[in-house]
Design a protein around this motif. Structure first.
Motif, mmCIF file in Angstrom:
data_model
loop_
_atom_site.group_PDB
_atom_site.id
_atom_site.type_symbol
_atom_site.label_atom_id
_atom_site.label_comp_id
_atom_site.label_asym_id
_atom_site.label_seq_id
_atom_site.Cartn_x
_atom_site.Cartn_y
_atom_site.Cartn_z
ATOM 1 N N LEU A 1 43.599 23.816 41.339
ATOM 2 C CA LEU A 1 44.383 23.447 39.980
ATOM 3 C C LEU A 1 43.507 23.717 38.781
ATOM 4 C CD1 LEU A 1 46.422 21.536 38.475
ATOM 5 C CD2 LEU A 1 45.030 19.663 39.130
ATOM 6 N N ILE A 2 42.157 23.401 38.762
ATOM 7 C CA ILE A 2 41.016 23.679 37.618
ATOM 8 C C ILE A 2 41.216 25.159 37.525
ATOM 9 C CG2 ILE A 2 38.835 23.606 37.091
ATOM 10 C CD1 ILE A 2 40.371 20.840 36.966
ATOM 11 N N GLU A 3 41.278 26.122 38.677
ATOM 12 C CA GLU A 3 41.256 27.517 38.331
ATOM 13 C C GLU A 3 42.373 27.859 37.661
ATOM 14 O OE1 GLU A 3 38.884 29.119 42.156
ATOM 15 O OE2 GLU A 3 40.905 28.914 42.324
ATOM 16 N N ARG A 4 43.415 27.476 37.862
ATOM 17 C CA ARG A 4 44.808 27.698 37.260
ATOM 18 C C ARG A 4 44.628 27.258 35.722
ATOM 19 N NH1 ARG A 4 49.996 29.175 38.987
ATOM 20 N NH2 ARG A 4 49.064 29.066 41.009
ATOM 21 N N LEU A 5 44.148 25.770 35.442
ATOM 22 C CA LEU A 5 44.067 25.170 34.120
ATOM 23 C C LEU A 5 43.076 26.274 33.356
ATOM 24 C CD1 LEU A 5 44.213 21.722 34.727
ATOM 25 C CD2 LEU A 5 45.936 22.959 33.885
ATOM 26 N N ARG A 6 41.998 26.621 33.761
ATOM 27 C CA ARG A 6 41.043 27.376 32.917
ATOM 28 C C ARG A 6 41.055 28.942 32.878
ATOM 29 N NH1 ARG A 6 35.809 23.487 35.286
ATOM 30 N NH2 ARG A 6 36.367 21.700 34.221
ATOM 31 N N HIS A 7 41.879 29.431 33.974
ATOM 32 C CA HIS A 7 42.077 30.793 34.109
ATOM 33 C C HIS A 7 40.936 31.447 34.411
ATOM 34 C CE1 HIS A 7 46.068 30.035 32.184
ATOM 35 N NE2 HIS A 7 45.481 29.434 31.181
ATOM 36 N N GLU A 8 40.319 30.990 35.616
ATOM 37 C CA GLU A 8 39.201 31.671 35.869
ATOM 38 C C GLU A 8 38.947 31.188 37.380
ATOM 39 O OE1 GLU A 8 35.591 30.540 33.432
ATOM 40 O OE2 GLU A 8 35.698 28.519 34.186
ATOM 41 N N ARG A 9 38.306 32.046 38.397
ATOM 42 C CA ARG A 9 38.182 31.702 39.653
ATOM 43 C C ARG A 9 36.493 31.309 40.016
ATOM 44 N NH1 ARG A 9 40.661 36.996 42.206
ATOM 45 N NH2 ARG A 9 40.015 36.103 44.254
ATOM 46 N N TYR A 10 36.635 30.513 40.961
ATOM 47 C CA TYR A 10 35.473 30.002 41.407
ATOM 48 C C TYR A 10 34.961 30.528 42.868
ATOM 49 C CZ TYR A 10 35.935 27.216 37.276
ATOM 50 O OH TYR A 10 36.105 26.918 35.864
ATOM 51 N N ARG A 11 36.016 31.325 43.461
ATOM 52 C CA ARG A 11 35.861 31.574 44.632
ATOM 53 C C ARG A 11 36.533 32.837 45.079
ATOM 54 N NH1 ARG A 11 37.679 28.290 50.187
ATOM 55 N NH2 ARG A 11 35.412 28.091 50.431
ATOM 56 N N PHE A 12 36.114 33.913 45.756
ATOM 57 C CA PHE A 12 36.824 34.889 46.242
ATOM 58 C C PHE A 12 36.545 35.521 47.668
ATOM 59 C CE2 PHE A 12 33.607 37.203 43.935
ATOM 60 C CZ PHE A 12 33.605 38.400 44.865
ATOM 61 N N ARG A 13 37.510 36.314 48.299
ATOM 62 C CA ARG A 13 37.351 36.734 49.629
ATOM 63 C C ARG A 13 37.452 37.975 49.530
ATOM 64 N NH1 ARG A 13 41.004 34.226 53.173
ATOM 65 N NH2 ARG A 13 41.751 36.236 53.612
ATOM 66 N N ALA A 14 36.639 39.066 50.250
ATOM 67 C CA ALA A 14 37.095 40.373 50.684
ATOM 68 C C ALA A 14 37.192 40.591 51.965
ATOM 69 C CB ALA A 14 36.039 41.269 49.771
ATOM 70 N N ASP A 15 38.057 41.320 52.561
ATOM 71 C CA ASP A 15 38.174 41.381 53.905
ATOM 72 C C ASP A 15 38.164 43.020 54.173
ATOM 73 O OD1 ASP A 15 38.688 38.637 54.135
ATOM 74 O OD2 ASP A 15 40.744 38.857 54.085
ATOM 75 N N HIS A 16 37.822 43.160 55.591
ATOM 76 C CA HIS A 16 37.742 44.653 55.743
ATOM 77 C C HIS A 16 37.579 44.869 56.954
ATOM 78 C CE1 HIS A 16 33.443 44.059 55.617
ATOM 79 N NE2 HIS A 16 33.182 45.010 56.408
ATOM 80 N N MET A 17 37.813 46.091 57.824
ATOM 81 C CA MET A 17 37.898 46.333 59.159
ATOM 82 C C MET A 17 36.630 47.279 59.306
ATOM 83 S SD MET A 17 41.384 46.655 60.586
ATOM 84 C CE MET A 17 42.593 45.216 60.426
ATOM 85 N N ILE A 18 35.855 46.972 60.164
ATOM 86 C CA ILE A 18 34.565 48.101 60.311
ATOM 87 C C ILE A 18 35.153 49.386 60.464
ATOM 88 C CG2 ILE A 18 32.656 48.497 61.861
ATOM 89 C CD1 ILE A 18 32.089 45.589 61.980
ATOM 90 N N HIS A 19 34.698 50.406 59.733
ATOM 91 C CA HIS A 19 34.857 51.634 59.801
ATOM 92 C C HIS A 19 36.469 51.907 60.207
ATOM 93 C CE1 HIS A 19 30.774 53.120 60.066
ATOM 94 N NE2 HIS A 19 30.436 51.836 60.965
ATOM 95 N N GLY A 20 37.116 51.114 59.247
ATOM 96 C CA GLY A 20 38.779 51.198 59.231
ATOM 97 C C GLY A 20 39.547 50.849 60.345
#
Length: 198
Positions: free
Chosen positions: A108-127
Motif C-alpha cells: 500500500l505504501i509503495e503504491r502511495l509513494r510510487h516507489e518500491r522497497y523490494r524486488f525479485r529477479a528470477d533465472h534458471m541456471i544456464h537457461g
C-alpha cells in the motif's frame, strides 16, 4: 513419394548448423577465493558461496553482476528449477511497523509513494539446461547472472538473498505468503548493496 509420405535426409554440416555448440560443464572443484563462503541449504540446493560484483553502490536502472556457487543436496528429482534473488530494503517506515500484515502495508505504501522497497529477479541456471537433477555429487556449479535494478526502486541499503526453488505446474502458496514479507521466496543472505538515484 506417391502415397503422401515425405522423407528427409539429415546431412550434418558444421558450417550450416544453427544449433549451439555444446558448452563445457560449468563446474568447479573448489570455491573461488574471492567468493563469500556460505555452505547453507537454500531451498532445493546447497549455496556454497556467492560474490556481488562491483562497488556495492548501484543506481536505480543500473545492473548488478552476481556469481553464485551451488551444489546438489541428495538426489534432486527431475523438474524445473529456478534461482530467485531478492532485494529487501533494510529500513522501512511503515505505519504501526507494518502490523498486523507487513506485506499488505508495504504494498500500500509503495503504491502511495510510487516507489518500491523490494524486488525479485528470477533465472534458471544456464537457461534451464543445467538443473540440479543433472549435477554430479561433489560438483560446485557456477551460476553467473546479471540483475537489472528497477528504475522505481527507493534509494537505501538493501539486503540481497538467494534461494533455489522447484517450480510446480500449479504452485501451492502458504497463507503467510500473502500477508508477510518472510515468504516462500525468502532465501539465504548473500550480501548487501546500496541503491541510489543519480
Amino acid at each position: 513419394l506417391d502415397d503422401g509420405l515425405t522423407v528427409f535426409r539429415w546431412r550434418h554440416d558444421e558450417r550450416l548448423s544453427t544449433l549451439p555448440r555444446p558448452a563445457p560443464r560449468p563446474v568447479l572443484e573448489a570455491l573461488p577465493g574471492d567468493a563469500l563462503p556460505i555452505g547453507t541449504v537454500a531451498g532445493e540446493a546447497m549455496l556454497e558461496g556467492a560474490a556481488l560484483r562491483g562497488s556495492g553502490i548501484l543506481s536505480a536502472g543500473g545492473t548488478l553482476l552476481v556469481d553464485m556457487y551451488w551444489s546438489r543436496v541428495g538426489t534432486p528429482p527431475p523438474g524445473t528449477y529456478m534461482v530467485t534473488v531478492r532485494f529487501d530494503r533494510k529500513t522501512l517506515d511503515l505505519p504501526l511497523g507494518g502490523k498486523p500484515f507487513p506485506k499488505l502495508t508495504r504494498k500500500l505504501i509503495e503504491r502511495l509513494r510510487h516507489e518500491r522497497y523490494r524486488f525479485r529477479a528470477d533465472h534458471m541456471i544456464h537457461g534451464g539446461l543445467f538443473a540440479p537433477d543433472s549435477w554430479e555429487e561433489g560438483e560446485i556449479v557456477v551460476d553467473n547472472t546479471r540483475i537489472d535494478i528497477p528504475t522505481d526502486i527507493a534509494p537505501g541499503r538493501y539486503r540481497v538473498r538467494a534461494k533455489m526453488v522447484r517450480i510446480a505446474n500449479q504452485p501451492n502458496y502458504l497463507l503467510r505468503d500473502f500477508f508477510y514479507d518472510d515468504d516462500s521466496y525468502t532465501g539465504i543472505e548473500i550480501g548487501e548493496v546500496t541503491i541510489q538515484r543519480w
